[in-house]
Design a protein around this motif. Structure first.
Motif, short mmCIF file in Angstrom:
data_model
loop_
_atom_site.label_atom_id
_atom_site.label_comp_id
_atom_site.label_asym_id
_atom_site.label_seq_id
_atom_site.Cartn_x
_atom_site.Cartn_y
_atom_site.Cartn_z
N UNK A 57 1.07 -1.25 0.14
CA UNK A 57 0.04 0.04 -0.02
C UNK A 57 0.92 1.20 0.02
N UNK A 58 0.29 2.26 -0.50
CA UNK A 58 0.72 3.50 -0.44
C UNK A 58 1.29 4.21 1.03
N UNK A 59 2.23 4.63 1.12
CA UNK A 59 2.67 5.46 2.39
C UNK A 59 2.25 6.84 2.14
N UNK A 60 1.67 7.27 1.18
CA UNK A 60 1.45 8.79 1.01
C UNK A 60 0.11 9.09 1.93
N UNK A 117 -1.56 14.06 0.07
CA UNK A 117 -0.78 13.88 -0.90
C UNK A 117 -1.88 13.23 -2.02
N UNK A 118 -2.58 12.30 -1.60
CA UNK A 118 -3.32 11.46 -2.64
C UNK A 118 -4.60 12.34 -3.25
N UNK A 119 -5.03 13.26 -2.30
CA UNK A 119 -6.06 14.30 -3.13
C UNK A 119 -5.32 15.32 -3.82
#
Lengths: 121, 293
Positions: free
Chosen positions: A9-12, A16-18
């Motif tokens: 999974x992402x660590x962002x 950051x994702x939005x």
């Protein structure tokens, strides 16, 4: 042979994702609107751009597909018998014959499951 | 399908979209599954389908986020994947020239590969019959004026409004715009309902896309990781890639980009993807040059 798995999974974080969602969304909207909005000022895509754009889907999609399907193993046999490679090859054959997204996904996933769970290695 | 509240042209659009929706559903499911799989929240997963609304770009972005790729590369990749829509925008522009800016923006938001393909097929058929449309591109300014005038003329407003209210049922405040841009006043008369047909196709695709993503989000939270559902993402790319390898130069572009991407998997900052894409386009152009010269 076990693939070196990428992080699951992402660590962002959500910000950051939005940020990515909004940035890509706004840029995509501008691309969509570009000539529809500018019509009358710029009517045509410059021919050089048209020519280059013809190769963008093939290049970008291949650059996404190949590293996801091919994992370079120490031996050629290892590379060619990795489950993702074999499943990807089966799916590519289906994509070539049918050009059908659903059939490609189904065959690729089923092939992966058969190789993973049904074939003793 | 019975859609009594939609005007005829919009209904035709919805009907034209039906065969395409069969392909949209699994793609949307994968987008939802992949997003939660990559650690995005359910809201971000569905939000991406609403805000970006472009399957291949979304899957690319999700995949790169999952592997913690630098955000600049993530964004650039998503944008580059969507550059093809410049062509669609340019191709549809003459057919949408009479609409007001805000209506154009709405039409543009819904632009997808599928909606483009269906709409342009219908418009070009119509313009062959009547010899208007693309040939009248020069008249762009006049066209814009026409749209504006129609919007301000109250009588036109009312007539058009009654006619197309149903088409805009998907959002409040849209109806007035629809009335303003109705093409009933177009002297040619041939492009009446272009926007309605297009929206019939495009909004159907949008609704199914967003719903399929939401269902995929639900599925993704329930299925075990060992099933390797993330593999569905490259499978979708594969299914999109194969038809793009249509001749020798596009195949050269794909092969070169794939090889470079594989060789460059060790590059820092995940630069392999943009480098591979640029090399691929260059090789494609070179191959075309060799062939034609």
């Amino acid at each position: 042979v076990i693939d070196p798995l990428p992080p699951a999974t992402t660590s962002y974080g959500p910000a950051a994702v939005w940020g990515v969602i909004v940035a890509v969304g706004v840029a995509t909207f501008c691309i969509r609107l570009s000539f529809i909005y500018l019509f009358g000022r710029i009517d045509r895509v410059p021919p050089a751009v048209t020519r280059a754009l013809r190769y963008v889907p093939a290049a970008v999609l291949a650059a996404l597909v190949v590293p996801a399907v091919v994992s370079v193993e120490p031996s050629l046999t290892g590379t060619l018998t990795a489950d993702r490679f074999l499943a990807g090859a089966a799916a590519a054959a289906v994509a070539w014959r049918t050009e059908n997204v659903t059939a490609t996904i189904v065959v690729g996933l089923v092939a992966l499951w058969v190789l993973r769970f049904a074939v003793p290695v | 399908m019975d859609l009594p509240r939609l005007p005829q042209t919009a209904r035709e659009g919805v009907r034209a979209s039906l065969p395409l929706l069969v392909g949209v559903v699994p793609f949307g499911l994968v987008a939802g599954v992949a997003a939660v799989d990559a650690g995005l929240s359910p809201v971000a997963a569905v939000g991406m389908s609403v805000v970006v609304f472009a399957g291949a770009a979304q899957l690319a972005v999700i995949d790169l986020l999952r592997t913690d790729t630098p955000l600049v590369v993530v964004i650039l990749t998503g944008v580059v994947v969507n550059l093809r829509m410049l062509m669609y925008s340019a191709s549809l522009a003459p057919y949408f020239q009479q609409y007001r800016a805000r209506w154009k923006a709405l039409l543009a938001y819904f632009l997808t590969d599928q909606a483009y393909a269906v709409a342009v097929a219908r418009y070009s058929e119509a313009s062959v019959d009547t010899d208007t449309g693309a040939d009248e591109q020069v008249d762009a300014d006049a066209g814009v004026d026409r749209g504006e005038t129609a919007g301000r003329d109250p009588s036109v407003d009312r007539r058009a409004d009654g006619d197309c209210r149903g088409a805009d049922g998907d959002g409040p405040g849209v109806t007035a715009e629809g009335a303003a841009t109705d093409t009933a006043t177009d002297p040619d008369g041939v492009d009446e309902g272009r926007d309605r047909f297009y929206l019939g196709v495009a909004v159907s695709i949008w609704a199914v896309w967003v719903c399929a993503t939401a269902v995929g989000v639900g599925l993704g939270r329930g299925l075990p990781d060992t099933w390797g559902l993330d593999f569905a993402v490259p499978l979708v790319f594969l299914a999109l890639l194969v038809p793009r390898l249509e001749d020798r130069s596009t195949t050269a572009a794909g092969v070169a980009a794939g090889a470079v991407a594989l060789a460059a998997t060790g590059l820092p900052y995940h630069l392999g993807l943009p480098v591979a894409a640029v090399v691929g386009v260059g090789v494609g152009l070179a191959a075309e040059g060799v062939r034609t010269s």
